[in-house]
Design a protein around this motif. Structure first.
Motif, PDB file in Angstrom:
ATOM      1  N   VAL A  13       1.038   7.149   0.978  1.00  0.00           N
ATOM      2  CA  VAL A  13       2.532   6.534   0.780  1.00  0.00           C
ATOM      3  C   VAL A  13       2.655   5.880   2.268  1.00  0.00           C
ATOM      4  CG1 VAL A  13       4.829   7.214   0.912  1.00  0.00           C
ATOM      5  CG2 VAL A  13       3.273   8.409  -0.386  1.00  0.00           C
ATOM      6  N   GLU A  14       2.088   6.351   3.518  1.00  0.00           N
ATOM      7  CA  GLU A  14       2.585   5.698   4.785  1.00  0.00           C
ATOM      8  C   GLU A  14       1.706   4.386   4.603  1.00  0.00           C
ATOM      9  OE1 GLU A  14       2.016   6.516   9.549  1.00  0.00           O
ATOM     10  OE2 GLU A  14       1.412   8.144   8.022  1.00  0.00           O
ATOM     11  N   ILE A  15       0.396   4.253   4.515  1.00  0.00           N
ATOM     12  CA  ILE A  15      -0.147   2.865   4.401  1.00  0.00           C
ATOM     13  C   ILE A  15       0.566   1.999   3.613  1.00  0.00           C
ATOM     14  CG2 ILE A  15      -2.372   1.878   3.950  1.00  0.00           C
ATOM     15  CD1 ILE A  15      -3.824   4.572   4.668  1.00  0.00           C
ATOM     16  N   ALA A  16       0.716   2.370   2.254  1.00  0.00           N
ATOM     17  CA  ALA A  16       1.387   1.326   1.229  1.00  0.00           C
ATOM     18  C   ALA A  16       2.728   0.887   1.896  1.00  0.00           C
ATOM     19  CB  ALA A  16       1.602   2.018  -0.032  1.00  0.00           C
TER      20      ALA A  16
ATOM     21  N   THR B 142       1.951  -1.822   4.265  1.00  0.00           N
ATOM     22  CA  THR B 142       1.168  -2.961   3.848  1.00  0.00           C
ATOM     23  C   THR B 142       1.687  -3.568   2.493  1.00  0.00           C
ATOM     24  OG1 THR B 142      -0.546  -1.404   2.476  1.00  0.00           O
ATOM     25  CG2 THR B 142      -0.881  -1.964   4.829  1.00  0.00           C
ATOM     26  N   ARG B 143       2.494  -2.877   1.825  1.00  0.00           N
ATOM     27  CA  ARG B 143       3.150  -3.499   0.675  1.00  0.00           C
ATOM     28  C   ARG B 143       4.459  -3.356   0.466  1.00  0.00           C
ATOM     29  NH1 ARG B 143      -1.055  -2.328  -4.155  1.00  0.00           N
ATOM     30  NH2 ARG B 143       0.697  -3.447  -5.281  1.00  0.00           N
ATOM     31  N   PRO B 144       5.361  -3.584   1.562  1.00  0.00           N
ATOM     32  CA  PRO B 144       6.789  -3.831   1.445  1.00  0.00           C
ATOM     33  C   PRO B 144       7.270  -4.563   0.231  1.00  0.00           C
ATOM     34  CG  PRO B 144       6.233  -4.885   3.185  1.00  0.00           C
ATOM     35  CD  PRO B 144       5.092  -4.127   2.678  1.00  0.00           C
ATOM     36  N   GLY B 145       8.174  -3.996  -0.386  1.00  0.00           N
ATOM     37  CA  GLY B 145       9.061  -4.999  -1.820  1.00  0.00           C
ATOM     38  C   GLY B 145       8.440  -4.683  -2.687  1.00  0.00           C
ATOM     39  N   ASP B 146       7.020  -3.888  -2.928  1.00  0.00           N
ATOM     40  CA  ASP B 146       6.514  -3.722  -4.162  1.00  0.00           C
ATOM     41  C   ASP B 146       6.951  -2.319  -4.607  1.00  0.00           C
ATOM     42  OD1 ASP B 146       4.853  -5.857  -4.219  1.00  0.00           O
ATOM     43  OD2 ASP B 146       3.131  -4.793  -3.631  1.00  0.00           O
TER      44      ASP B 146
ATOM     45  N   LYS C 259       2.814  -0.495  -7.786  1.00  0.00           N
ATOM     46  CA  LYS C 259       2.306  -1.618  -8.348  1.00  0.00           C
ATOM     47  C   LYS C 259       3.205  -2.813  -7.885  1.00  0.00           C
ATOM     48  CE  LYS C 259       4.227  -1.488 -12.609  1.00  0.00           C
ATOM     49  NZ  LYS C 259       4.503  -0.877 -13.965  1.00  0.00           N
ATOM     50  N   ARG C 260       2.716  -3.933  -8.204  1.00  0.00           N
ATOM     51  CA  ARG C 260       3.644  -5.199  -7.837  1.00  0.00           C
ATOM     52  C   ARG C 260       5.042  -5.375  -8.616  1.00  0.00           C
ATOM     53  NH1 ARG C 260      -0.448 -10.459  -8.570  1.00  0.00           N
ATOM     54  NH2 ARG C 260      -1.979 -10.152  -6.949  1.00  0.00           N
TER      55      ARG C 260
END
Length: 314
Positions: free
Chosen positions: A168-171, A174-178, A149-150
């Motif tokens: 998990v690897e993709i996130a 692509t979404r560091p800091g979330d 989540k954000r």
């Protein structure tokens, strides 16, 4: 009448429209001014005037807000979106803007609720029920499946269920800091809780077991708030709460766990008002240092449903 002229932002949205109806029905204000980033909405059926404003992250936003306040002699501002509350907070305008009150919860509650990792840390430090939570890119999820989540913004946006190491690897890329967050089960034990505390320290609560529909509470039933009372009062204490917030939680086998706090009026504010939980009116009265009156909690078992409505403007 509590205020002469009230400005409610985000007047195209469901929460602002609910507040406008509440204010009218209660005779709380004489004139309602709304503003939003576009003009194609039902707001003119509920507000005396609807103005256009830039997005909250636009440098002209505060200047436009200042113009509206002065043009219409606004005497209280009610910000609706978390983006607007964030800008007002950053500019030091949370308590007042352009010389008029801004109706929100207190600074600590707002700062905490706007940051879901700060929410986890503060509640965990006070030994209140929370799911495990960690930052994407700084730690791996503690278990799968889990929620992605954000960290800031509306929690329902970009929320995903993560089931595999590949996801998990993709996130992570692509979404560091979330945030990774514990998946709370069962799904049918989700509750939305109104939590209000006055300037004199009186705490009032309402707990609704809800069913989501399109990201909003589509149906809900009142439940006995007593089992949740220690948690909710603990949150009010941890946030030194003054004002109204919305607590979202799930009742798990290990007790209630809070996964989000909305530091603003909730999309269930209309539901709650009809049940006697008048947090918007209480907030207006309290900002004037007026008595907020008595509260009688609604009986468990009362059901409510969100229905579509038609508005004609011609």
């Amino acid at each position: 009448m509590i205020y002469e002229t009230t400005l409610i932002t985000g007047c195209a949205g469901d929460i602002a429209l609910a507040l406008a109806r509440i204010a009218r029905d209660a005779g709380a204000v004489h004139r309602l001014i709304g503003c939003d980033i576009h003009a194609d909405h039902a707001g003119p059926a509920f507000f005396d005037v609807c103005e256009l404003v830039p997005r909250a992250n636009d440098v002209a936003y505060l200047e436009t807000l200042d113009r509206i306040v002065k043009t219409y002699r606004v005497d209280v501002i009610v910000p609706m979106s978390e983006a607007e509350i964030t800008v007002l907070l950053a500019g030091g305008h949370l308590g007042a803007f352009a010389g008029v009150p801004v109706l929100t919860a207190n600074r600590l509650a707002v700062e905490t609720g706007l940051d879901k990792y700060a929410t986890f840390n503060r509640l965990a430090a006070h030994k209140l029920g929370v799911p495990w939570t960690c930052i994407v890119g700084e730690a791996q999820p503690l278990a799968l499946p889990c929620i992605l989540k954000r960290r800031r913004g509306q929690g329902g946006k970009d929320l995903r269920l993560i089931n595999t190491d590949e996801e998990v690897e993709i996130a992570t890329r692509t979404r560091p800091g979330d945030l990774w967050q514990e998946l709370l089960l069962p799904e049918d034990q989700e509750y939305t809780c109104g939590l209000y505390r006055s300037r004199t320290g009186e705490t009032r609560t309402i707990v609704l077991r809800r069913r989501l529909q399109g990201g909003l509470t589509g149906a809900a039933v009142v439940v006995d708030s007593a089992p949740f009372s220690p948690l909710l009062h603990g949150i009010a204490d941890a946030l030194d709460l003054n004002g109204s917030i919305n607590v979202q939680l799930r009742l798990t086998a290990n007790g209630p766990k809070v996964f989000e706090i909305n530091p603003r009026f909730s999309s269930t504010v209309g539901f709650r008002h009809r049940l006697g939980f008048h947090d918007f009116i209480w907030s207006l009265l309290d900002s004037r240092e007026l008595a907020i009156g008595a509260y009688r909690a609604p009986s468990p078992g009362i059901r409510m449903y969100r229905c579509a409505d038609e508005v004609i403007i011609g």
